[in-house]
Design a protein around this motif. Sequence first.
Motif, PDB file in Angstrom:
ATOM      1  N   GLU A   1     -26.498  10.175   1.139  1.00 50.62           N
ATOM      2  CA  GLU A   1     -26.409  11.281   1.363  1.00 50.62           C
ATOM      3  C   GLU A   1     -26.863  12.086   0.246  1.00 50.62           C
ATOM      4  O   GLU A   1     -27.554  11.581  -0.473  1.00 50.62           O
TER       5      GLU A   1
ATOM      6  N   THR B   1     -25.445  20.851  -1.355  1.00 51.11           N
ATOM      7  CA  THR B   1     -23.629  20.905  -0.463  1.00 51.11           C
ATOM      8  C   THR B   1     -24.045  21.254   0.816  1.00 51.11           C
ATOM      9  O   THR B   1     -23.656  21.301   1.721  1.00 51.11           O
TER      10      THR B   1
ATOM     11  N   LYS C   1     -25.636  17.835   3.055  1.00 47.72           N
ATOM     12  CA  LYS C   1     -24.927  16.725   2.929  1.00 47.72           C
ATOM     13  C   LYS C   1     -24.136  16.707   4.013  1.00 47.72           C
ATOM     14  O   LYS C   1     -23.207  17.999   4.631  1.00 47.72           O
ATOM     15  N   GLY C   2     -23.297  15.349   4.419  1.00 48.65           N
ATOM     16  CA  GLY C   2     -22.654  15.888   6.043  1.00 48.65           C
ATOM     17  C   GLY C   2     -20.683  15.631   4.961  1.00 48.65           C
ATOM     18  O   GLY C   2     -20.866  16.084   3.749  1.00 48.65           O
ATOM     19  N   LYS C   3     -20.304  15.824   6.298  1.00 49.75           N
ATOM     20  CA  LYS C   3     -18.799  15.806   5.920  1.00 49.75           C
ATOM     21  C   LYS C   3     -18.582  14.466   4.184  1.00 49.75           C
ATOM     22  O   LYS C   3     -17.806  14.254   3.599  1.00 49.75           O
ATOM     23  N   SER C   4     -19.571  13.092   4.713  1.00 51.70           N
ATOM     24  CA  SER C   4     -19.218  12.007   4.286  1.00 51.70           C
ATOM     25  C   SER C   4     -20.307  11.454   4.560  1.00 51.70           C
ATOM     26  O   SER C   4     -21.545  11.763   5.294  1.00 51.70           O
TER      27      SER C   4
ATOM     28  N   LYS D   1     -16.733   7.085   0.590  1.00 56.01           N
ATOM     29  CA  LYS D   1     -17.395   7.932  -0.662  1.00 56.01           C
ATOM     30  C   LYS D   1     -18.149   7.196  -2.320  1.00 56.01           C
ATOM     31  O   LYS D   1     -17.999   5.883  -2.334  1.00 56.01           O
TER      32      LYS D   1
END
Length: 403
Positions: free
Chosen positions: A145, A149, A152-155, A190
Amino acid sequence: MSNKSKIFILIIVLAIGMLTYLETSEREPINWFPSYAKTDKIPLGTFVSYNLIKSTFDAEGIKDVNQPPYEFLDSNDSILGTYFFVNGSISFDKAELGKILSWVEKGNSLFISAKTIENKLLDTLNIETDNLLSLDNISTKPIVELTNTNLKGKSPFLYDRDIYNPYFNELDTLNTTVLGISQLYNDTLKIKKPNVNYIQQSFGEGKIFLHTFPEAFGNYFMLKDKNYEYTQNLLAYINPTHKIIWDNYYKSGKTFYTSPLFLLLSNRYLKWAYYFVLIGVLLFVLFEGKRKQRSIPVIAPLKNQTLAFTRTISGMYFEKEKHKEIATKQNLLFLDYVRNVLRIPTDHLDEKTLIDISARSNNDIEDTKKLFRYFDELSKKPKIEKEELSKLYELIITFKSKA
């Protein structure tokens, strides 16, 4: 032809036909070769990412380069843009790296996405790399990622294949901006222990971007889920007003083909049909030739006396102390070496030609100039001593040993 021979030939034809059918009916395996060529539609080709960049920056905003960077920048030194390298490994020689960095200093950008990046470049930027390893999990699938902010994507994005995962373990923190991170996948999307895999450094008035996950530009990653968002956002740091100079030279796969058999051999079915025809012809020659071919007498080839003749003539010149003539021949032979081995014309031995000779032969420019000055010095003398001829010989041998 006897009935036995006819039956035998029929069996061979049927066997070839059966093998051809079995081969053509089998599913073609996926080609995972890391070509990174813009024309390849295989998983690790860059057909999709190249066309994404082309549509983003428009057709005039991207320039394809099929020659070495040194040669391109030598004749296009004033061009403004981002030199874009994507491949499994990128390695420049000393002169080429110096040329690229000088160009970047003038306000241009260098983008490299590769698993193995030129060590001399890493040393220049005070950077070291290492490889991601996990003692708890044998899987080496990475998740990646960007740090911004807004980008980057949601995850994090998963690359669901086991690969070699380099990262930057030593950085010049004062001059380096971290743009992206990675981690080995461990059953969750994550990143808990981030490892730097995308950085930016200022260099003179320009910028250098280094990225260790070139699979991000491969067709497989781009077409998987929404992974294209990661690749697309990677490019957000590149100046959109500058031209993208897309490198086609440092590629594991070819972007063009010179073999006339390429179309035949690139198609799986035609390729095996071609092979079986060759096998059939070979078997026909073997079985038919046994009865019809007569023995061929062995004729010894004529000896090549060129070397012996050359040694005799050179010995005569040396014994008669014709050092001037020998030096002239050495000069002519060396120029022939430059033309035929280094592929550099010698019609005009100007500063640019000497620089090209130096770069192609891995010699310093001063050593190259020294050799040609000595040639010129000897050519102006009416007579040459044995010691001067020996010195010329040593200079030539030293020069060629580095090529």
